[in-house]
Design an enzyme around this catalytic site. Structure first.
Site, PDB file in Angstrom:
ATOM      1  CG  HIS A 150      -3.581  -0.237  -6.668  1.00 27.39           C
ATOM      2  ND1 HIS A 150      -3.871   0.312  -5.452  1.00 27.39           N
ATOM      3  CD2 HIS A 150      -3.664  -1.593  -6.476  1.00 27.39           C
ATOM      4  CE1 HIS A 150      -4.126  -0.645  -4.569  1.00 27.39           C
ATOM      5  NE2 HIS A 150      -4.008  -1.820  -5.176  1.00 27.39           N
ATOM      6  NE  ARG A 162      -4.243  -1.540   0.230  1.00 26.90           N
ATOM      7  CZ  ARG A 162      -4.454  -2.516  -0.657  1.00 26.90           C
ATOM      8  NH1 ARG A 162      -3.603  -2.729  -1.636  1.00 26.90           N
ATOM      9  NH2 ARG A 162      -5.534  -3.271  -0.576  1.00 26.90           N
TER      10      ARG A 162
HETATM   11  P1  NAP Z   1      -1.881 -11.967   4.247  1.00 27.80           P
HETATM   12  O1  NAP Z   1      -2.086 -13.357   3.740  1.00 27.80           O
HETATM   13  O2  NAP Z   1      -2.789 -11.449   5.292  1.00 27.80           O
HETATM   14  O3  NAP Z   1      -0.375 -11.906   4.756  1.00 27.80           O
HETATM   15  C1  NAP Z   1       0.149 -10.840   5.465  1.00 27.80           C
HETATM   16  C2  NAP Z   1       1.607 -11.161   5.847  1.00 27.80           C
HETATM   17  O4  NAP Z   1       2.187  -9.976   6.407  1.00 27.80           O
HETATM   18  C3  NAP Z   1       1.721 -12.269   6.888  1.00 27.80           C
HETATM   19  O5  NAP Z   1       2.821 -13.085   6.609  1.00 27.80           O
HETATM   20  C4  NAP Z   1       1.986 -11.487   8.188  1.00 27.80           C
HETATM   21  O6  NAP Z   1       2.783 -12.167   9.122  1.00 27.80           O
HETATM   22  C5  NAP Z   1       2.781 -10.311   7.655  1.00 27.80           C
HETATM   23  N1  NAP Z   1       2.709  -9.183   8.588  1.00 27.80           N
HETATM   24  C6  NAP Z   1       1.609  -8.501   9.011  1.00 27.80           C
HETATM   25  N2  NAP Z   1       1.945  -7.555   9.907  1.00 27.80           N
HETATM   26  C7  NAP Z   1       3.292  -7.655  10.057  1.00 27.80           C
HETATM   27  C8  NAP Z   1       4.234  -6.958  10.842  1.00 27.80           C
HETATM   28  N3  NAP Z   1       3.870  -5.975  11.680  1.00 27.80           N
HETATM   29  N4  NAP Z   1       5.531  -7.319  10.748  1.00 27.80           N
HETATM   30  C9  NAP Z   1       5.916  -8.329   9.931  1.00 27.80           C
HETATM   31  N5  NAP Z   1       5.072  -9.032   9.154  1.00 27.80           N
HETATM   32  C10 NAP Z   1       3.772  -8.697   9.218  1.00 27.80           C
HETATM   33  O7  NAP Z   1      -1.918 -10.924   3.053  1.00 27.80           O
HETATM   34  P2  NAP Z   1      -1.809 -11.200   1.473  1.00 27.80           P
HETATM   35  O8  NAP Z   1      -3.048 -11.779   0.943  1.00 27.80           O
HETATM   36  O9  NAP Z   1      -0.528 -11.922   1.227  1.00 27.80           O
HETATM   37  O10 NAP Z   1      -1.721  -9.689   0.929  1.00 27.80           O
HETATM   38  C11 NAP Z   1      -0.681  -8.828   1.329  1.00 27.80           C
HETATM   39  C12 NAP Z   1      -0.964  -7.403   0.909  1.00 27.80           C
HETATM   40  O11 NAP Z   1      -0.677  -7.199  -0.459  1.00 27.80           O
HETATM   41  C13 NAP Z   1      -2.405  -6.908   1.043  1.00 27.80           C
HETATM   42  O12 NAP Z   1      -2.744  -6.582   2.361  1.00 27.80           O
HETATM   43  C14 NAP Z   1      -2.394  -5.666   0.159  1.00 27.80           C
HETATM   44  O13 NAP Z   1      -1.947  -4.559   0.917  1.00 27.80           O
HETATM   45  C15 NAP Z   1      -1.338  -6.020  -0.898  1.00 27.80           C
HETATM   46  N6  NAP Z   1      -1.931  -6.252  -2.224  1.00 27.80           N
HETATM   47  C16 NAP Z   1      -1.683  -5.357  -3.215  1.00 27.80           C
HETATM   48  C17 NAP Z   1      -2.183  -5.580  -4.491  1.00 27.80           C
HETATM   49  C18 NAP Z   1      -1.838  -4.668  -5.622  1.00 27.80           C
HETATM   50  O14 NAP Z   1      -2.465  -4.759  -6.688  1.00 27.80           O
HETATM   51  N7  NAP Z   1      -0.854  -3.827  -5.492  1.00 27.80           N
HETATM   52  C19 NAP Z   1      -2.974  -6.706  -4.744  1.00 27.80           C
HETATM   53  C20 NAP Z   1      -3.222  -7.597  -3.704  1.00 27.80           C
HETATM   54  C21 NAP Z   1      -2.683  -7.364  -2.442  1.00 27.80           C
HETATM   55  P3  NAP Z   1       2.187 -13.399   9.997  1.00 27.80           P
HETATM   56  O15 NAP Z   1       1.832 -14.462   9.002  1.00 27.80           O
HETATM   57  O16 NAP Z   1       3.339 -13.802  10.827  1.00 27.80           O
HETATM   58  O17 NAP Z   1       0.996 -12.870  10.739  1.00 27.80           O
HETATM   59  C1  GLV Z   2      -5.380  -4.784  -4.232  1.00 32.99           C
HETATM   60  O1  GLV Z   2      -4.720  -3.840  -3.910  1.00 32.99           O
HETATM   61  C2  GLV Z   2      -5.807  -5.772  -3.303  1.00 32.99           C
HETATM   62  O2  GLV Z   2      -5.727  -5.539  -2.085  1.00 32.99           O
HETATM   63  O3  GLV Z   2      -6.247  -6.852  -3.758  1.00 32.99           O
END
Ligand code: NAP
Ligand code: GLV
Length: 308
Positions: free
Chosen positions: A271, A223
């Site tokens: 994005h 983000r």
């Molecule tokens: P997720 O499955 O919820 O994974 C989050 C990861 O971040 C987990 O490994 C968690 O650790 C770690 N984390 C959270 N807080 C932390 C902290 N304070 N210190 C260290 N590690 C921390 O999320 P996801 O589905 O992989 O998605 C990740 C992010 O990608 C989304 O939240 C979004 O912001 C971004 N995203 C962007 C796009 C885009 O188009 N640019 C698209 C999709 C997603 P633990 O497992 O140890 O709790």
């Molecule tokens: C995009 O930013 C998502 O969170 O899927």
């Protein structure tokens, strides 16, 4: 069950027929033609329409159309409202592809060749291949773990960092504040895939960049509010960092006068790193609508206290 669908990005013409086919008999309405707001049980949204959810007095669940949920404004939801993020193989695949593309672009010096071409300069740089470019993935959740594995499968040395300890084949994993300095010290390309929470806001700052080796690259796919813009500009302008690929910004769209737009060492995309694919994601969303109806825990339900 009454379901409200709204997104400024996802096309209801793609989503609603798929959801309707999976949920015969349920009433799926597209914002703003939703009838009585108090009748809405489930909201399926990317960013909720301003102020709308407050009038949904019967709301049971909110299904995000994104993997991230910070954009939902969930602090204002009543405590009984369940929130789910989107986990979709189409979305995850696109995210891993974007990270691989960004990492390969740096590992094969394409960023330098793009600058050389703009200056009409024949600038030979001996290619070294991916083996000398360790990628560090911040966040090892659904997308981060898949990204780390895909990079490793493509020959990159990969390390990863998360809040809690992880074990991933072919990935050196670090956790917590205690593991951060060692993780950063070996990272040549830093890929951010953290959720946005009070703990991770502004995490990509001068103090963190200082712990990366000189000449490192930053890829922000999390983000915009993870990044301190002025600190990135200072680190690039001092040549401590060699480049950045940014998909997310604060705010979006980024104002035309922002210095990122014309910076020679920043590649920007609006994005687009990953979006939910209705062909695969509609099934997950439909299952959560069924679960909301039964009052069950949702798939990929967000821990509202933890913020992700
Ligand atoms: P997720 O499955 O919820 O994974 C989050 C990861 O971040 C987990 O490994 C968690 O650790 C770690 N984390 C959270 N807080 C932390 C902290 N304070 N210190 C260290 N590690 C921390 O999320 P996801 O589905 O992989 O998605 C990740 C992010 O990608 C989304 O939240 C979004 O912001 C971004 N995203 C962007 C796009 C885009 O188009 N640019 C698209 C999709 C997603 P633990 O497992 O140890 O709790
Ligand atoms: C995009 O930013 C998502 O969170 O899927």
């Amino acid at each position: 069950m009454t379901v409200m669908f709204h997104s400024t990005l996802d096309d209801p013409a793609e989503w609603v027929p798929r959801l309707q086919a999976l949920l015969p008999g349920e009433d799926i309405r597209v914002w703003p033609d939703i009838g009585d707001p108090a009748a809405v049980d489930v909201a399926v949204v990317w960013i909720p329409p301003e102020g709308a959810l407050a009038s949904f007095s019967g709301l049971r669940a909110v299904q995000s159309l994104g993997a991230g949920i910070n954009q939902l404004g969930m602090q204002s939801f009543p405590p009984q409202v369940r929130v789910a993020r989107l986990v979709d193989r189409g979305l995850t695949g696109m995210m891993t592809e974007y990270a691989l593309l960004a990492a390969l672009r740096y590992a094969r010096n394409l960023d330098a060749h793009e600058r050389a071409q703009r200056a009409s300069t024949w600038d030979y740089i001996m290619p070294t291949g991916v083996g000398s470019f360790t990628v560090g993935v911040m966040g090892l959740g659904v997308i981060g773990a898949a990204t780390a594995m895909r990079l490793a499968a493509n020959g990159f040395p990969v390390c990863g960092w998360a809040r809690t300890p992880k074990t991933l084949d072919g990935v050196r994993c670090f956790s917590g504040e205690a593991g951060l300095t060692e993780f950063l010290g070996q990272t040549r390309i830093l890929v951010n895939l953290l959720p946005l929470t009070p703990q991770t806001e502004n995490i990509l700052n001068a103090g963190l960049f200082d712990r990366l080796p000189r000449g490192a690259f930053v890829v922000n796919m999390g983000r915009g509010a993870h990044l301190v813009d002025a600190d990135l500009l200072a680190a690039l302008d001092s040549s401590h960092l060699a480049g950045a690929t940014l998909d997310v910004f604060r705010p979006e769209p980024l104002p035309e006068a922002h210095p990122f737009w014309l910076h020679p060492r920043i590649l920007m995309t609006p994005h687009v790193a990953g979006t939910g694919d209705p062909d695969s994601a509609a099934e997950v969303v439909a299952e959560n609508i069924r679960r909301a109806k039964l009052g069950e825990t949702l798939l990929n339900e967000v821990d509202r206290a933890r913020g992700y």
